[in-house]
Design a protein around this motif. Structure first.
Motif, mmCIF file in Angstrom:
data_model
loop_
_atom_site.group_PDB
_atom_site.id
_atom_site.type_symbol
_atom_site.label_atom_id
_atom_site.label_comp_id
_atom_site.label_asym_id
_atom_site.label_seq_id
_atom_site.Cartn_x
_atom_site.Cartn_y
_atom_site.Cartn_z
ATOM 1 N N ARG A 127 0.797 -1.430 0.085
ATOM 2 C CA ARG A 127 -0.065 0.001 -0.059
ATOM 3 C C ARG A 127 0.922 0.975 0.088
ATOM 4 O O ARG A 127 0.627 2.318 -0.691
ATOM 5 N N ALA A 128 1.856 1.292 0.701
ATOM 6 C CA ALA A 128 2.869 2.390 0.669
ATOM 7 C C ALA A 128 3.448 2.693 -0.436
ATOM 8 O O ALA A 128 4.063 3.887 -0.703
ATOM 9 N N GLN A 129 3.484 1.659 -1.477
ATOM 10 C CA GLN A 129 4.223 1.876 -2.681
ATOM 11 C C GLN A 129 3.395 2.273 -3.830
ATOM 12 O O GLN A 129 3.823 2.465 -4.939
ATOM 13 N N ARG A 130 1.908 2.047 -3.597
ATOM 14 C CA ARG A 130 1.206 2.189 -4.929
ATOM 15 C C ARG A 130 1.153 3.604 -5.173
ATOM 16 O O ARG A 130 1.439 4.482 -4.402
ATOM 17 N N ARG A 166 -4.101 7.242 1.783
ATOM 18 C CA ARG A 166 -2.993 7.730 2.381
ATOM 19 C C ARG A 166 -3.014 9.323 2.078
ATOM 20 O O ARG A 166 -4.111 9.939 1.573
ATOM 21 N N SER A 307 -5.192 -2.700 -3.216
ATOM 22 C CA SER A 307 -4.115 -2.272 -4.331
ATOM 23 C C SER A 307 -4.796 -2.936 -5.566
ATOM 24 O O SER A 307 -4.548 -2.321 -6.828
#
Length: 499
Positions: A127-130, A166, A307
């Protein structure tokens, strides 16, 4: 084109006017006949668009748990299979966005045939990298949504999604009933988003067309270059599009799809649920269609699989299997009836097909009759109509070739993957076990609900035994559904509805 996740219908730009369903409930489904049998000698190539929708499984579950009859038209076997995750390896690197796996097993309901499983698995994105997401929640608050399994569940489902956002995500919320209202525009505050959702109340008519136009305007106004730009429509699907004709709706969705704004539909409720429209519009909009029947399903789709739901890693994904008549006599594809493509569509990059999200999986099953074995089709009288004699040479080393074609999200030209299936694997096939057995059990479950006569006497008890004991919650629930199906009311078909 109206066809899970951006799939294609056999007739190209076809609509959802041909609908069937339970006449007692008013629910609408765009059902297709069970896929036909093909002779490999005369029809060696099978082509279809991938599908990652899961709505059919959740909707069928709702009916079975409620003691209701299941319309055969409501069952899309590929969505039943693809509801679950399987033991496919992750791709080695992101240069190819998904891995390709093939397996073979003896068919449980017909020992003379074999089942070829084709599995795709997209790469995962934490999730932090999408990419950042620009989302527009388009919420139906018309009078038809005034039921416990509709608007209250919508509020809960979208609140779950809001909790997973986010700080760099943007959210807008519009509602539509007799008129269209903008509640939030370009917000980054989960608490404010959830507060707006908690105040939603149902009442009035439906103005779906103007709401969709407004949703696209908002998505364009807050577009995130290189990010996720998507509308999330939450409705029972019972809405007047507000346009003069269906072609106007198609043109609107298609134009915005090409402009990089995708459309996901979340179906809710029962009695007037318009599955046909919900699936078709999502597919046309390069999105996906899910049915939310509980808070747990909402968490699965909008939190655990967020995601996959939002971030597309491959577009226009098509599968083509060329069977070798020297090894395969007959075959049939299980499911994917409304994803069928023409052979020439495979290499045509102008033909829209299915989208694959991060972490998504796609499974397809073919039932195969080995060459020389008694198949489903009868012998033909005239010599000129008989199947060609298989070549006796080294042509028999492969049973089939699996081809996949896809585009990267920002790519203009498609890429090709080819995976041969060795002929020796047909002869070496064993009874299905483990992960393969479970996938076949789900396929049999869907086909049994559809009334597929090729299953013979293979019943729901056989399906439960094939699935085996399971530890995963969702798989355990499936086994329970097979037991419920064995005692369900009679299946409602389009034919019986008309009688």
């Amino acid at each position: 084109m109206l066809a899970g996740c951006g799939g294609s219908r056999p007739s190209g730009e076809a609509g959802y006017e041909a609908m069937a369903g339970n006449p007692e409930s008013g629910e609408r489904y765009d059902g297709k006949a069970v896929s036909p049998i093909h002779r490999a000698a005369s029809e060696p190539v099978s082509t279809f668009a991938v599908d990652v929708d899961t709505a059919s499984y959740a909707n069928v579950r709702r009916m079975l748990m409620g003691g209701q009859p299941v319309p055969a038209e409501a069952v899309r076997t590929e969505e039943m299979i693809n509801y679950f995750r399987y033991d496919y390896p992750a791709p080695a690197d992101r240069s190819a966005p998904f891995s390709v796996t093939t397996d073979l097993a003896v068919t449980p309901w017909n020992p003379g045939t074999r089942l070829l499983r084709i599995g795709l698995r997209g790469y995962d994105v934490p999730r932090a990298q999408r990419p950042a997401a620009n989302l527009v929640f388009m919420v139906d608050v018309s009078g038809s949504m005034d039921a416990p399994d509709k608007l209250p569940l919508v509020r809960q489902a979208l609140s779950i999604l809001a909790d997973g956002l986010r700080a760099d995500d943007s959210v807008s919320i519009i509602t539509y009933a007799g008129s269209v209202q903008t509640l939030i525009e370009g917000s980054h505050d989960p608490a404010g988003i959830k507060a707006a959702l908690s105040g939603l109340e149902a009442g009035g008519g439906t103005a779906g067309g103007p709401a969709l136009s407004m949703a696209y305007d908002l998505a364009r106004a807050h577009r995130i270059p290189g990010g996720i730009n998507r509308i999330v429509m939450a409705t029972d699907g019972d809405f007047n599009v507000g346009l003069s004709d269906q072609q106007g709706l198609e043109a609107m969705v298609r134009q915005n799809r090409e402009d990089g704004i995708s459309l996901t539909t979340l179906g809710f409720g029962q009695g007037n649920y318009n599955d046909a429209m919900m699936e078709a519009v999502a597919d046309l909009g390069n999105g996906n269609h899910a049915y939310i029947d509980s808070a747990m399903e909402a968490r699965k789709v909008l939190d655990e699989e967020l995601s996959s739901t939002l971030f597309t890693i491959a577009r226009d994904v098509k599968v083509q299997v060329e069977f070798n008549p020297a090894v395969v006599g007959e075959y049939r594809l299980i499911g994917y009836e409304n994803r069928a493509l023409r052979e020439e569509d495979f290499a045509d990059d102008k033909v829209d097909a299915g989208e694959l999200g991060a972490g998504h999986q796609v499974t397809a099953l073919y039932e195969i009759v080995p060459a020389g074995q008694q198949g489903w089709l009868p012998a033909r009288k005239y010599a000129a109509n008989a199947a060609a004699t298989p070549a006796p040479s080294g042509d028999a080393s492969e049973a089939a070739t699996v081809r996949l074609r896809y585009r990267l999200p920002n790519g203009t030209e498609s890429r090709l993957i080819e995976v041969p299936v060795a002929a020796g694997r047909l002869a070496a096939a064993q009874a299905p076990a483990g992960d393969m057995a479970f996938a076949i059990a789900v396929a049999a479950f869907g086909q049994k609900l559809r009334g597929d006569t090729r299953l013979g006497r293979f019943d729901y008890g056989d399906i439960a035994r094939l699935a085996g004991p399971q530890g995963d919650y969702w798989r355990k629930e499936f086994v329970e559904l097979t037991r419920l199906a064995a005692t369900r009311p009679p299946t409602v078909t389009a034919t019986s509805a008309a009688e």
